[in-house]
Design an enzyme around this catalytic site. Structure first.
Site, PDB file in Angstrom:
ATOM      1  CB  CYS A  51      23.960  59.654  39.336  1.00 33.30           C
ATOM      2  SG  CYS A  51      23.340  60.592  37.959  1.00 33.30           S
ATOM      3  NE  ARG A 100      31.962  59.395  50.297  1.00 32.08           N
ATOM      4  CZ  ARG A 100      32.016  58.251  49.653  1.00 32.08           C
ATOM      5  NH1 ARG A 100      30.919  57.633  49.310  1.00 32.08           N
ATOM      6  NH2 ARG A 100      33.172  57.706  49.347  1.00 32.08           N
ATOM      7  CE  LYS A 112      40.304  53.484  42.755  1.00 30.12           C
ATOM      8  NZ  LYS A 112      39.109  52.977  43.506  1.00 30.12           N
ATOM      9  NE  ARG A 140      34.050  49.459  45.131  1.00 28.15           N
ATOM     10  CZ  ARG A 140      33.332  50.564  44.879  1.00 28.15           C
ATOM     11  NH1 ARG A 140      32.046  50.497  44.595  1.00 28.15           N
ATOM     12  NH2 ARG A 140      33.891  51.734  44.899  1.00 28.15           N
ATOM     13  CE1 TYR A 161      39.076  53.779  55.186  1.00 29.31           C
ATOM     14  CE2 TYR A 161      40.512  54.613  56.918  1.00 29.31           C
ATOM     15  CZ  TYR A 161      40.033  54.689  55.629  1.00 29.31           C
ATOM     16  OH  TYR A 161      40.506  55.645  54.785  1.00 29.31           O
TER      17      TYR A 161
END
Ligand code: NAP
Length: 364
Positions: A42, A48, A126, A194, A264
């Protein structure tokens, strides 16, 4: 500068060509008998982007959610009106035809393999695998069982790249010389997956794979890594940023930039002998965005405004269509080969990379 708009298309299509199958017929069959899809994990991206995409399609329906902790699965299942399971349990269910795997990157290989061995079609986030060896194993497993295995690089399904490829094929940019692709994001919370080496953390696997895949998309699979630099947090043993240089079989250069310690940015450009094209928000545009292709020549600049496209919806739609009623092995082969090529390039980058330490500035 001139600016023109493309007519909007209700059928944006996938960027990579499909071969030899009728999507229309498959879609009709699927509407009568929707694909029963379970979520393995989940995750934030499932909630999203995947769940809203499923909600838009009558060819697929959610048939269950699996979480590590059953209580959490139950909460989510109650909210979504579906069935809660553990990971192994959902793979054993007869009323689940396929699973969407959105686990941390280092767990994709294990769970995609488990799902394929349980006879499920797999849409896996991915990167499909963290090594070429693992990607080959998974893709051969899918092929030998006649199952669909798609790596969810959802950006490939955005029509903005179809347009770039069309212009490239028409010679609008002349002979391609250089591809430049960048994807960088700000630092994530310290407990994010990450930053966990055991879960396949790091910027290369999470973010670097996007411009890497875009280079494949525009220059083809015959790419060689000529150089790479990774900035590594030695305490965590994960890379936080990197640069990669590649060259295609035709001699086109590619330069990639990625990181999880920047402001970003998500963009690419392709520079040819006649013109260059650049595209902002190349990898994660929101579905409502009208993309703008900027084409620059010596004495002329032009902007092409494209219709919005929902890449997550398109990706799921293509996956569902591929699952049946009969899986077309020849049509699936290019998707499997692309996943193996991406994993091969990940291996090459790691092998070639010069590693530098991260400065102690709260980098993660
Ligand atoms: N295509 C795209 O546009 C896109 C965008 C963002 C991310 N992604 C990909 O989507 C995947 C998920 O990324 P995400 O950021 O949404 O989620 P994430 O933080 O990587 O976590 C994914 C889920 O994995 C499960 N999990 C299993 N073992 C875990 C462990 N030891 N630690 C933490 N979680 C564990 C958890 O679900 P349960 O607790 O429910 O089991 C968690 O919610 C990644 O592969 C990422 O590369 C794709």
């Amino acid at each position: 500068m001139s600016r023109h708009r493309e007519p909007s298309s209700p059928h944006p299509g996938a960027v990579f060509e499909h071969t030899g199958r009728s999507e229309g017929t498959a879609t009709d069959d699927r509407a009568a008998s929707p694909l029963r899809l379970g979520l393995l994990g989940c995750s934030p991206i499932a909630r999203r982007r995947m769940l809203p995409a499923i909600g838009l399609l009558d060819t697929v329906r959610l048939s269950g959610v699996a979480a590590r902790e059953i209580e959490r699965a139950k909460d989510v299942a109650a909210e979504l009106g579906t069935v809660a399971s553990g990971y192994d349990e959902i793979l054993g269910r007869d009323d689940v035809d396929a699973v969407y795997i959105s686990l941390p990157n280092g767990l994709h290989y294990e769970w995609a393999g488990n799902a394929l061995r349980a006879g499920k079609h797999v849409l896996c986030e991915k990167p499909l695998a963290t090594t070429r060896e693992n990607a080959v194993e998974l893709t051969e497993l899918a092929a030998s069982r006649g199952l669909v295995l798609r790596e969810n690089f959802s950006f490939e399904h955005h029509s903005q790249h179809t347009k770039v490829r069309q212009l490239l094929a028409e010679g609008r940019f002349g002979i391609p010389r250089t591809f430049t692709g960048s994807f960088c994001i700000p630092p994530l919370p310290p407990d994010d997956t990450r930053y966990n080496a055991a879960l396949g953390g790091g910027a290369l696997l999470d973010i670097g794979v996007y411009p890497l895949r875009a280079a494949q998309l525009l220059l083809g699979p015959d790419l060689t890594v000529t150089g790479a630099t990774l900035r590594v947090d030695e305490r965590l043993a994960v890379d936080l940023a990197g640069q990669v240089q590649l060259v295609s079989a035709d001699g086109v250069f590619a330069q990639l930039e990625f990181g999880i310690q920047h402001s970003y940015g998500s963009r690419y450009s392709l520079w040819g002998s006649a013109a260059s094209v650049s595209l902002d928000r190349a990898f994660t545009p929101p579905p409502s965005r009208q993309p703008v292709l900027r084409i620059t020549e010596q004495d002329h600049a032009e902007e092409i405004v494209l219709p919005p496209s929902d890449q997550f919806r398109n990706s799921v739609e293509a996956f569902v269509a591929a699952t049946g009623p009969v899986v077309d092995a020849a049509a699936e082969r290019p998707w499997l080969d692309r996943a193996v090529t991406t994993a091969r390039l990940i291996d090459e980058i790691r092998k070639k990379a010069v590693r530098v330490g991260a400065r102690d500035e709260g980098d993660g």
